[in-house]
Each structure stands twice: as structure tokens, then as C-alpha cells.
Design a protein around this motif. Structure first.
Motif, short mmCIF file in Angstrom:
data_model
loop_
_atom_site.label_atom_id
_atom_site.label_comp_id
_atom_site.label_asym_id
_atom_site.label_seq_id
_atom_site.Cartn_x
_atom_site.Cartn_y
_atom_site.Cartn_z
N ALA A 93 -12.87 -0.63 -5.10
CA ALA A 93 -14.23 -0.86 -5.57
C ALA A 93 -14.24 -1.14 -7.07
O ALA A 93 -13.43 -0.59 -7.81
N SER A 94 -15.15 -2.01 -7.47
CA SER A 94 -15.40 -2.27 -8.89
C SER A 94 -14.13 -2.64 -9.66
O SER A 94 -13.90 -2.17 -10.77
N ASN A 95 -13.30 -3.47 -9.04
CA ASN A 95 -12.13 -3.99 -9.74
C ASN A 95 -12.62 -4.99 -10.79
O ASN A 95 -13.51 -5.80 -10.52
N LYS A 96 -12.05 -4.94 -11.98
CA LYS A 96 -12.54 -5.76 -13.08
C LYS A 96 -12.32 -7.26 -12.85
O LYS A 96 -13.16 -8.07 -13.20
N ASP A 97 -11.19 -7.63 -12.27
CA ASP A 97 -10.85 -9.04 -12.06
C ASP A 97 -11.04 -9.44 -10.60
O ASP A 97 -11.15 -8.60 -9.71
N THR A 98 -11.02 -10.75 -10.36
CA THR A 98 -11.00 -11.27 -9.00
C THR A 98 -9.70 -10.81 -8.35
O THR A 98 -8.63 -10.91 -8.96
N LEU A 99 -9.79 -10.30 -7.15
CA LEU A 99 -8.64 -9.71 -6.47
C LEU A 99 -8.00 -10.70 -5.51
O LEU A 99 -8.69 -11.28 -4.66
N LYS A 100 -6.70 -10.86 -5.63
CA LYS A 100 -5.94 -11.68 -4.68
C LYS A 100 -5.15 -10.74 -3.79
O LYS A 100 -4.45 -9.85 -4.28
N ILE A 101 -5.28 -10.94 -2.50
CA ILE A 101 -4.51 -10.15 -1.53
C ILE A 101 -3.40 -11.04 -1.02
O ILE A 101 -3.65 -12.12 -0.50
N THR A 102 -2.17 -10.60 -1.16
CA THR A 102 -1.02 -11.41 -0.79
C THR A 102 -0.58 -11.14 0.65
O THR A 102 -1.02 -10.18 1.28
N LYS A 103 0.34 -11.97 1.13
CA LYS A 103 0.84 -11.82 2.50
C LYS A 103 1.62 -10.53 2.69
O LYS A 103 1.85 -10.10 3.81
N GLY A 104 1.98 -9.86 1.58
CA GLY A 104 2.68 -8.58 1.68
C GLY A 104 1.89 -7.53 2.44
O GLY A 104 2.46 -6.57 2.96
N ILE A 105 0.58 -7.71 2.53
CA ILE A 105 -0.25 -6.74 3.25
C ILE A 105 0.17 -6.63 4.72
O ILE A 105 -0.02 -5.61 5.36
N SER A 106 0.80 -7.67 5.23
CA SER A 106 1.23 -7.64 6.63
C SER A 106 2.30 -6.58 6.88
O SER A 106 2.51 -6.17 8.02
N SER A 107 2.97 -6.09 5.82
CA SER A 107 3.96 -5.03 6.00
C SER A 107 3.29 -3.72 6.47
O SER A 107 3.96 -2.83 6.96
N LEU A 108 1.97 -3.64 6.33
CA LEU A 108 1.22 -2.48 6.80
C LEU A 108 0.58 -2.73 8.16
O LEU A 108 -0.29 -1.98 8.59
N GLY A 109 0.97 -3.79 8.80
CA GLY A 109 0.35 -4.23 10.04
C GLY A 109 0.32 -3.24 11.17
O GLY A 109 -0.59 -3.24 11.99
N ILE A 129 -3.10 -11.61 7.63
CA ILE A 129 -4.03 -10.52 7.93
C ILE A 129 -4.60 -10.67 9.35
O ILE A 129 -4.94 -9.69 10.00
N ALA A 130 -4.65 -11.89 9.84
CA ALA A 130 -5.18 -12.14 11.19
C ALA A 130 -4.28 -11.56 12.28
O ALA A 130 -4.74 -11.26 13.38
N SER A 131 -3.00 -11.38 11.97
CA SER A 131 -2.07 -10.90 13.00
C SER A 131 -1.72 -9.42 12.82
O SER A 131 -0.68 -8.98 13.29
N MET A 132 -2.60 -8.68 12.17
CA MET A 132 -2.39 -7.23 12.03
C MET A 132 -3.09 -6.54 13.19
O MET A 132 -4.33 -6.41 13.19
N PRO A 133 -2.35 -6.09 14.19
CA PRO A 133 -2.94 -5.64 15.45
C PRO A 133 -3.86 -4.42 15.35
O PRO A 133 -4.74 -4.26 16.19
N ASN A 134 -3.68 -3.57 14.36
CA ASN A 134 -4.49 -2.36 14.26
C ASN A 134 -5.69 -2.50 13.34
O ASN A 134 -6.46 -1.55 13.17
N MET A 135 -5.87 -3.67 12.73
CA MET A 135 -6.99 -3.88 11.81
C MET A 135 -8.28 -3.92 12.61
O MET A 135 -8.51 -4.82 13.41
N LYS A 136 -9.13 -2.93 12.42
CA LYS A 136 -10.37 -2.80 13.18
C LYS A 136 -11.62 -2.99 12.33
O LYS A 136 -12.69 -3.30 12.85
N LYS A 137 -11.51 -2.75 10.99
CA LYS A 137 -12.69 -2.80 10.15
C LYS A 137 -12.38 -3.49 8.82
O LYS A 137 -11.44 -3.12 8.13
N LEU A 138 -13.22 -4.46 8.48
CA LEU A 138 -13.15 -5.13 7.19
C LEU A 138 -14.52 -5.04 6.54
O LEU A 138 -15.53 -5.36 7.17
N VAL A 139 -14.55 -4.62 5.28
CA VAL A 139 -15.79 -4.55 4.52
C VAL A 139 -15.60 -5.38 3.26
O VAL A 139 -14.65 -5.15 2.50
#
Length: 168
Positions: A93-109, A129-139
Motif C-alpha cells: 500500500a502507498s508505494n511512492k513509485d509506480t510498481l512493476k511486478i516481474t515474472k519472478g512472482i511465479s516462483s510463489l505459484g 501470474i495467470a498460471s499461478m494455480p492457487n491465486m484466488k484474490k487480486l485487489v
């Protein structure tokens, strides 16, 4: 016997049973290394600390499930987060800059089930991020989105999608 004592001295004493840790308004740009080894930690929150990065030593929090960061200065989601192999919930929340989410997030899939971003412009979402099977909620609350990101449209497993206060 002496060898056993040396091994015990090498391990930090104290806070081994700590399961929740909050740091609020300390003005820190990094998390002090003295908090690097918290083997039982499940919940960590930082607010009012303009963190610019997160160390790879977050992997020293092997039980971490919930990570909440507010008032940070990230330009890219820190790679250190990807070392938290049991993380189920990530909130920024309230990150000062525009946030880029990289493909590394898939390691938490296998574990990550929710990502919540508030008051933070989001640059891009990786296709992975589309192929992360346990991702149930995005806000994405007040994230400056003008359209639903393409990878989100491919998430058949998604149960909740919050896009409040965007220009969609």
C-alpha cells in the motif's frame, strides 16, 4: 561437547518463537540484518518505513505466510519476496513509485493465494501470474488502471477481483 557448544553459539539466541512482527514509522530504508533470522515468523508488517529493497535474507523467514508493506519506495517488487516459499498473502500500500511486478512472482505459484495492492500505481503484470494455480484474490485499489490487465483475464481459478477506484 565443545563442538556442540560452538554450534549453539553460531545460532542467534532469542526471538526464535516470534510469529508476528510489526515495524511502524521507524524511517528505515532497509530491514536491519539483526532481524534476518526469525525461523518461526508467520506475519510481518512494515508501515511508514520507506523501504527501497528487501534482502534475499527474507528466505531466513521460512514460515512467513503474510507480508504487508506500506509507505515503501519500490520501483520493482523486490526479488527478496520471491524467497519466501510459503507466502500466501502479499499486500502493498502507498508505494511512492509506480510498481512493476516481474515474472519472478511465479516462483510463489504453489503458495501465493492473494495479492492486494492499494494506492499504488501498477505498471505491468507478468503473463506468468495467470498460471499461478492457487491465486484466488487480486485487489487493485486506486492503482491507476485504465483496463483489466490481460493476464488477469486468463485467470480461470480467480475467485475475487477488486478493481475499485481505477479508470476502468
Amino acid at each position: 561437547e565443545l563442538r556442540k557448544e560452538k554450534k549453539m553459539l553460531a545460532k542467534p539466541i532469542g526471538l526464535n518463537e516470534l510469529i508476528a512482527f510489526r515495524m511502524m514509522n521507524n524511517g528505515l530504508a532497509t530491514i536491519p540484518s539483526s532481524f534476518g533470522n526469525l525461523p518461526s515468523l508467520k506475519y510481518f508488517a512494515s508501515s511508514g518505513n520507506p523501504l527501497t529493497t528487501l534482502s534475499d535474507s527474507l528466505g531466513m523467514w521460512p514460515e512467513l505466510r503474510f507480508l504487508e508493506l506500506s509507505g515503501t519506495n519500490f520501483d520493482t517488487l523486490p526479488e527478496g519476496i520471491y524467497g519466501c516459499g510459503r507466502l500466501t498473502s502479499l499486500a502493498i500500500a502507498s508505494n511512492k513509485d509506480t510498481l512493476k511486478i516481474t515474472k519472478g512472482i511465479s516462483s510463489l505459484g504453489k503458495t501465493l493465494s492473494e495479492v492486494k495492492i492499494y494506492f499504488t500505481p501498477v505498471d505491468t503484470l507478468p503473463e506468468e501470474i495467470a498460471s499461478m494455480p492457487n491465486m484466488k484474490k487480486l485487489v487493485f485499489y486506486k492503482c491507476g488502471l485504465k483496463e483489466i490487465p490481460q493476464p488477469v483475464l486468463q485467470m480461470g481459478q480467480l475467485k475475487e477481483l477488486w478493481l475499485d477506484s481505477n479508470s476502468i
